[in-house]
Design a protein around this motif. Structure first.
Motif: not given
Length: 243
Positions: A56-65, A141-157
């Motif tokens: 799961d950590l590998l998934v976050i490393v590869r596919f999170a922003f 320079y943020d080293a914290v991963p960004l995840v979630g559909a909130s940005g796209a959902v906010s776009g729909m709003m």
């Protein structure tokens, strides 16, 4: 002797159609919205029950922003180009997932019914990218991963606000109706302005309060990035209307 009070056949058929609409399930979601919700839930279930912690950590490393991926001197591999979109299918927990999926169903359904699946997916991709792009500009320079559909959902709003939330509920598949409103018309809509004010205030308050007392940090600037592209860019995705 005929019954003069009996309604004509066409009127009875119209009443039957109206009764059928009233009996339709509340969550009659468009296929593309159902598919996105199913994909987000499926990804979360696989991560939660089928992957080990290391996998799961590998998934976050590869596919999170990760903003640091682009500013930390790391090689720009395939994941650097897909993660600005794939991060939207990863979520930090059940509550995070549930809130996003509820809002996706509420705002995405009338929008998908109006735009059609391909244009809707284009809007999803554009707003998801806009969310991480603004986040990157503010936190390169943020080293914290960004995840979630909130940005796209906010776009729909944001896109929904350009229709003043007008939905044609008489249609078989209710969607936003009328033209995309010009900015002056949006500013004159009291309901829309109340929504915009509350949305921005809530995002600001919740975002600034997050990350303290052990609570997860919320990337509220990313929400604004997605919202702005949905609000100002919906006209690029709206199909042409016949005169």
């Amino acid at each position: 002797m005929s019954d003069s009070t009996k309604p004509p056949e066409s009127e009875r058929q119209g009443e039957n159609r109206q009764e059928q609409r009233r009996r339709e399930p509340v969550f009659n979601l468009p296929g593309v919205v159902t598919a996105l919700i199913g994909l987000c839930i499926g990804v979360h279930l696989v991560r939660a029950f089928l992957l080990t912690r290391q996998e799961d950590l590998l998934v976050i490393v590869r596919f999170a922003f990760w903003p640091l991926r682009y500013t930390g001197g790391l090689p720009l591999d395939l994941y650097a180009f897909v993660s600005p979109f794939t991060y939207a299918f990863l979520h930090g927990g059940v509550a995070h997932l549930a809130v996003n999926m509820i809002w996706l169903a509420a705002f995405g359904s009338p929008l998908a019914n109006r735009l059609g699946p391909l244009r809707f997916l284009g809007l999803w991709a554009a707003t998801a990218f806009a969310a991480v792009f603004l986040h990157f500009l503010l936190h390169p320079y943020d080293a914290v991963p960004l995840v979630g559909a909130s940005g796209a959902v906010s776009g729909m709003m944001g896109a929904a606000a350009r229709f003043a939330f007008r939905i044609d509920r008489s249609a078989d598949r209710p969607g936003f109706h009328g033209p995309v409103l010009p900015l002056w018309a949006v500013l004159r809509s009291r309901m829309t302005m109340v929504f915009l004010t509350v949305w921005f205030v809530v995002n600001l308050v919740v975002g600034l309060a997050s990350g303290s007392a052990g609570t997860p940090e919320i990337a509220w600037q990313a929400h604004i990035g997605g919202f702005l592209v949905g609000f100002f860019g919906i006209g690029l995705f709206d199909p042409p209307r016949s005169a």
